[in-house]
Design a protein around this motif. Structure first.
Motif, PDB file in Angstrom:
ATOM      1  N   VAL A  42       3.027   8.351   8.669  1.00  0.00           N
ATOM      2  CA  VAL A  42       3.628   8.331   7.209  1.00  0.00           C
ATOM      3  C   VAL A  42       4.174   7.047   6.832  1.00  0.00           C
ATOM      4  O   VAL A  42       4.943   6.402   7.770  1.00  0.00           O
ATOM      5  CB  VAL A  42       4.858   9.343   7.189  1.00  0.00           C
ATOM      6  CG1 VAL A  42       5.334   9.571   5.736  1.00  0.00           C
ATOM      7  CG2 VAL A  42       4.156  10.782   7.435  1.00  0.00           C
ATOM      8  N   GLN A  43       4.173   6.382   5.603  1.00  0.00           N
ATOM      9  CA  GLN A  43       4.719   5.108   5.332  1.00  0.00           C
ATOM     10  C   GLN A  43       5.816   5.619   4.258  1.00  0.00           C
ATOM     11  O   GLN A  43       5.707   6.574   3.382  1.00  0.00           O
ATOM     12  CB  GLN A  43       3.802   4.368   4.483  1.00  0.00           C
ATOM     13  CG  GLN A  43       2.915   3.812   5.434  1.00  0.00           C
ATOM     14  CD  GLN A  43       1.842   2.869   4.812  1.00  0.00           C
ATOM     15  OE1 GLN A  43       1.369   2.937   3.794  1.00  0.00           O
ATOM     16  NE2 GLN A  43       1.551   1.629   5.423  1.00  0.00           N
ATOM     17  N   THR A  44       6.873   4.826   4.076  1.00  0.00           N
ATOM     18  CA  THR A  44       7.875   4.768   3.225  1.00  0.00           C
ATOM     19  C   THR A  44       7.311   4.166   1.875  1.00  0.00           C
ATOM     20  O   THR A  44       6.369   3.179   2.061  1.00  0.00           O
ATOM     21  CB  THR A  44       9.261   4.315   3.505  1.00  0.00           C
ATOM     22  OG1 THR A  44       9.034   3.054   3.860  1.00  0.00           O
ATOM     23  CG2 THR A  44       9.697   4.983   4.686  1.00  0.00           C
ATOM     24  N   SER A  45       8.092   4.442   0.867  1.00  0.00           N
ATOM     25  CA  SER A  45       7.609   3.685  -0.519  1.00  0.00           C
ATOM     26  C   SER A  45       7.968   2.406  -0.255  1.00  0.00           C
ATOM     27  O   SER A  45       7.360   1.465  -0.895  1.00  0.00           O
ATOM     28  CB  SER A  45       8.259   4.254  -1.700  1.00  0.00           C
ATOM     29  OG  SER A  45       9.549   4.391  -1.550  1.00  0.00           O
ATOM     30  N   TYR A  46       8.945   1.836   0.491  1.00  0.00           N
ATOM     31  CA  TYR A  46       9.315   0.717   0.611  1.00  0.00           C
ATOM     32  C   TYR A  46       8.436  -0.216   1.252  1.00  0.00           C
ATOM     33  O   TYR A  46       8.156  -1.411   1.035  1.00  0.00           O
ATOM     34  CB  TYR A  46      10.627   0.673   1.230  1.00  0.00           C
ATOM     35  CG  TYR A  46      11.326  -0.982   1.667  1.00  0.00           C
ATOM     36  CD1 TYR A  46      11.822  -1.625   0.829  1.00  0.00           C
ATOM     37  CD2 TYR A  46      10.770  -1.490   2.998  1.00  0.00           C
ATOM     38  CE1 TYR A  46      12.083  -2.851   1.376  1.00  0.00           C
ATOM     39  CE2 TYR A  46      11.180  -2.717   3.408  1.00  0.00           C
ATOM     40  CZ  TYR A  46      11.918  -3.387   2.336  1.00  0.00           C
ATOM     41  OH  TYR A  46      12.259  -4.697   2.670  1.00  0.00           O
ATOM     42  N   ALA A  47       7.768   0.324   2.198  1.00  0.00           N
ATOM     43  CA  ALA A  47       6.682  -0.247   3.211  1.00  0.00           C
ATOM     44  C   ALA A  47       5.488  -0.471   2.257  1.00  0.00           C
ATOM     45  O   ALA A  47       4.949  -1.610   2.450  1.00  0.00           O
ATOM     46  CB  ALA A  47       6.209   0.765   4.184  1.00  0.00           C
ATOM     47  N   GLN A  48       5.159   0.300   1.405  1.00  0.00           N
ATOM     48  CA  GLN A  48       4.231   0.324   0.522  1.00  0.00           C
ATOM     49  C   GLN A  48       4.251  -0.868  -0.293  1.00  0.00           C
ATOM     50  O   GLN A  48       3.276  -1.653  -0.800  1.00  0.00           O
ATOM     51  CB  GLN A  48       3.729   1.619  -0.199  1.00  0.00           C
ATOM     52  CG  GLN A  48       3.237   2.601   0.941  1.00  0.00           C
ATOM     53  CD  GLN A  48       2.883   3.950   0.197  1.00  0.00           C
ATOM     54  OE1 GLN A  48       3.257   4.108  -0.984  1.00  0.00           O
ATOM     55  NE2 GLN A  48       2.382   4.968   0.805  1.00  0.00           N
ATOM     56  N   THR A  49       5.493  -0.809  -0.995  1.00  0.00           N
ATOM     57  CA  THR A  49       5.642  -1.992  -2.018  1.00  0.00           C
ATOM     58  C   THR A  49       5.684  -3.194  -1.202  1.00  0.00           C
ATOM     59  O   THR A  49       5.325  -4.216  -2.106  1.00  0.00           O
ATOM     60  CB  THR A  49       7.331  -1.696  -2.488  1.00  0.00           C
ATOM     61  OG1 THR A  49       7.099  -0.372  -3.369  1.00  0.00           O
ATOM     62  CG2 THR A  49       7.330  -2.754  -3.613  1.00  0.00           C
ATOM     63  N   LYS A  50       6.394  -3.382  -0.107  1.00  0.00           N
ATOM     64  CA  LYS A  50       6.445  -4.526   0.524  1.00  0.00           C
ATOM     65  C   LYS A  50       4.900  -5.063   0.846  1.00  0.00           C
ATOM     66  O   LYS A  50       4.729  -6.263   0.727  1.00  0.00           O
ATOM     67  CB  LYS A  50       7.277  -4.409   1.912  1.00  0.00           C
ATOM     68  CG  LYS A  50       7.218  -5.652   2.580  1.00  0.00           C
ATOM     69  CD  LYS A  50       8.255  -5.518   3.817  1.00  0.00           C
ATOM     70  CE  LYS A  50       7.672  -4.488   4.944  1.00  0.00           C
ATOM     71  NZ  LYS A  50       8.489  -4.560   6.098  1.00  0.00           N
ATOM     72  N   ARG A  51       4.130  -4.160   1.253  1.00  0.00           N
ATOM     73  CA  ARG A  51       2.874  -4.557   1.602  1.00  0.00           C
ATOM     74  C   ARG A  51       1.998  -5.337   0.537  1.00  0.00           C
ATOM     75  O   ARG A  51       1.398  -6.163   0.370  1.00  0.00           O
ATOM     76  CB  ARG A  51       2.036  -3.335   2.040  1.00  0.00           C
ATOM     77  CG  ARG A  51       0.639  -3.740   2.466  1.00  0.00           C
ATOM     78  CD  ARG A  51      -0.004  -2.914   3.475  1.00  0.00           C
ATOM     79  NE  ARG A  51      -1.634  -3.165   3.839  1.00  0.00           N
ATOM     80  CZ  ARG A  51      -1.939  -4.080   4.601  1.00  0.00           C
ATOM     81  NH1 ARG A  51      -1.045  -5.063   5.175  1.00  0.00           N
ATOM     82  NH2 ARG A  51      -3.192  -4.461   4.754  1.00  0.00           N
ATOM     83  N   ALA A  52       2.172  -4.399  -0.692  1.00  0.00           N
ATOM     84  CA  ALA A  52       1.811  -5.134  -2.043  1.00  0.00           C
ATOM     85  C   ALA A  52       2.185  -6.460  -2.267  1.00  0.00           C
ATOM     86  O   ALA A  52       1.469  -7.397  -2.701  1.00  0.00           O
ATOM     87  CB  ALA A  52       1.912  -3.969  -3.311  1.00  0.00           C
ATOM     88  N   LEU A  53       3.336  -6.651  -2.227  1.00  0.00           N
ATOM     89  CA  LEU A  53       3.920  -8.050  -2.623  1.00  0.00           C
ATOM     90  C   LEU A  53       3.644  -8.844  -1.554  1.00  0.00           C
ATOM     91  O   LEU A  53       3.512 -10.313  -1.876  1.00  0.00           O
ATOM     92  CB  LEU A  53       5.614  -7.583  -2.651  1.00  0.00           C
ATOM     93  CG  LEU A  53       6.055  -6.960  -3.577  1.00  0.00           C
ATOM     94  CD1 LEU A  53       7.601  -6.485  -3.300  1.00  0.00           C
ATOM     95  CD2 LEU A  53       6.058  -7.598  -4.891  1.00  0.00           C
ATOM     96  N   GLN A  54       3.343  -8.590  -0.290  1.00  0.00           N
ATOM     97  CA  GLN A  54       3.277  -9.740   0.706  1.00  0.00           C
ATOM     98  C   GLN A  54       1.371 -10.147   0.462  1.00  0.00           C
ATOM     99  O   GLN A  54       1.226 -10.932   0.755  1.00  0.00           O
ATOM    100  CB  GLN A  54       3.082  -9.027   2.117  1.00  0.00           C
ATOM    101  CG  GLN A  54       4.741  -8.894   2.321  1.00  0.00           C
ATOM    102  CD  GLN A  54       5.499 -10.223   2.361  1.00  0.00           C
ATOM    103  OE1 GLN A  54       5.103 -11.338   2.621  1.00  0.00           O
ATOM    104  NE2 GLN A  54       7.019 -10.015   2.247  1.00  0.00           N
TER     105      GLN A  54
END
Length: 335
Positions: free
Chosen positions: A99-111
Motif C-alpha cells: 500500500v502506498q500513501t498519497s504522499y509517496a505517489q505524489t512524490k514519485r510523479a514529481l521526481q
C-alpha cells in the motif's frame, strides 16, 4: 474523472489548450483509454495527485518527456513532509509495501517528470522543501485570466437580481472546506448581502441549506465559467471573499481583480501579487473578526478599479501559453 466536475482545474486545462491552439503548435487532449502516450512528443499532466503518478510512470517507460503542473498546496514544508515520510514508512512496513500513501505517489510523479510547473514562489518552496524537487526542474508559470473579465460590467447582474447596493461575492464549490458558512457568520451583524455562485455536492446539501437559512444569502447556483451573469457579478460585487481552508492559485481571485473588484481571501494559498495590499487581503481562514473588518473597509473605501485591474493585466492565457510552449519545445528538443 477530470471533467465530471467543474472548477478551477477544469478551467485551467481548457483555457490552456485553447490558448495553445492559437500558437503554431499541435495540441490535443489525450484520452488514455484510446490513445497511447508514445504517439505524442510531450505529455503535459495537470495535478500531481489523484493517481496521476501512473500517467507519469507510463510516459517515462515509453520514453515520452513530461511537463507536470503540480498544483500543490503551499502548506507543504520540511515539517509536514517529515510527518508524511514517517507515515509512508509505517504504512509500507504494516502492509509489506503493498500500500502506498498519497504522499509517496505524489512524490514519485514529481521526481519522474522532466519539468515541474509551479504557479508561484510559495508552491515552488513547497516543491523543494516538501518533495525535494531539484530547483533546476521547476518553472514558475502563473494561471491566466480570460480577456472577457477585463471588460466586465455590473449592469447585467444588477438587472437580473435586483441587488442595487453593495454586496459580497463568493465563487466556488459550496462545502465546509470552502467555508461559506464562516463568511455568512462573520457578516451576520452587517446589513450586507452575500451572493454565492457554485454547486454543492450531494454530501454537502445539508451544509448548503444551513448557509441558505440566512435571509441575506442569495444563491445563483452553478454558473458556467463564461456565463455573462458570472462575469457581470464579478464587476458588480463590492468584494470577492474566499475564506476557504486552503487554495492553490484561485482563478476566481484573478478574475475578480481583472474585473476591478478587491478580494479578501485565505492566506493558505500560493497566490502572491507584489504591491497588491491595497486590493488583496490575505488572512487566516477562520479569523472571522479580520474577515469582517477587511470586507467593511473595502465596502467603505473601495480602491480604484483601474488600479485593481492593473494588478493582473499581464495574466492572460495567451502569455501563459507562450511560456508553456517554451517548456514543450525545451523537452522535445532534448529528446
Amino acid at each position: 474523472m477530470l471533467f465530471q466536475r467543474e472548477g478551477g482545474l477544469q478551467v485551467q486545462v481548457r483555457s490552456t489548450i485553447e490558448a495553445l491552439r492559437q500558437l503554431p503548435l499541435d495540441v490535443a487532449l489525450v484520452d488514455p483509454n484510446r490513445e497511447r502516450l508514445d504517439s505524442f512528443d510531450v505529455i503535459h499532466v495537470f495535478s500531481a495527485i489523484n493517481g496521476n503518478y501512473r500517467v507519469v510512470e507510463l510516459a517515462q517507460e515509453m520514453g515520452v518527456p513530461v511537463v507536470l503542473s503540480a498544483l500543490l498546496s503551499p502548506g507543504w514544508n520540511r515539517h509536514t513532509a517529515l510527518r508524511a515520510r514517517i507515515a509512508e514508512r509505517l504504512t509500507g512496513r504494516l502492509t509489506q509495501w503493498s500500500v502506498q500513501t498519497s504522499y509517496a505517489q505524489t512524490k514519485r510523479a514529481l521526481q519522474l517528470a522532466q519539468l515541474v510547473v509551479a504557479l508561484g514562489p510559495a508552491e515552488q518552496t513547497a516543491l523543494i522543501e516538501g518533495f525535494k524537487v531539484d530547483p533546476s526542474r521547476i518553472r514558475l508559470l502563473p494561471n491566466g485570466v480570460g480577456e472577457h473579465f477585463f471588460r466586465a460590467e455590473g449592469y447585467l447582474f444588477r438587472s437580473r437580481t435586483g441587488i442595487a447596493g453593495p454586496f459580497v461575492l463568493m465563487v466556488g464549490s459550496i462545502s465546509p472546506y470552502k467555508n461559506q458558512l464562516g463568511l455568512v457568520r462573520a457578516l451576520a451583524r452587517l446589513d450586507l448581502p452575500v451572493v454565492l455562485a457554485g454547486q454543492a455536492q450531494r454530501q454537502h446539501q445539508d451544509y448548503l441549506q444551513q448557509v441558505l437559512q440566512s435571509p441575506r444569502v442569495h444563491w445563483l447556483g452553478q454558473l458556467d465559467h463564461r456565463d455573462p451573469l458570472l462575469v457581470s457579478a464579478y464587476a458588480a460585487a463590492s468584494v470577492l471573499a474566499l475564506p476557504s481552508q486552503g487554495e492553490v492559485y484561485p482563478l476566481c481571485v484573478l478574475e475578480a481583480l481583472a474585473a476591478g473588484t478587491p478580494v479578501v481571501m485565505t492566506d493558505e494559498s500560493a497566490l502572491s501579487l507584489p504591491g497588491s495590499d491595497f486590493a488583496l487581503k490575505q488572512l487566516r481562514w477562520n479569523d472571522t473578526a479580520a474577515l469582517c473588518r477587511e470586507i467593511q473597509q473595502f465596502v467603505a473605501a473601495p480602491p480604484r478599479r483601474q488600479e485593481v485591474t492593473a494588478l493582473v493585466q499581464a495574466f492572460t492565457w495567451q502569455r501563459v501559453a507562450l511560456r508553456i510552449a517554451d517548456c514543450y519545445r525545451e523537452l522535445a528538443d532534448a529528446v
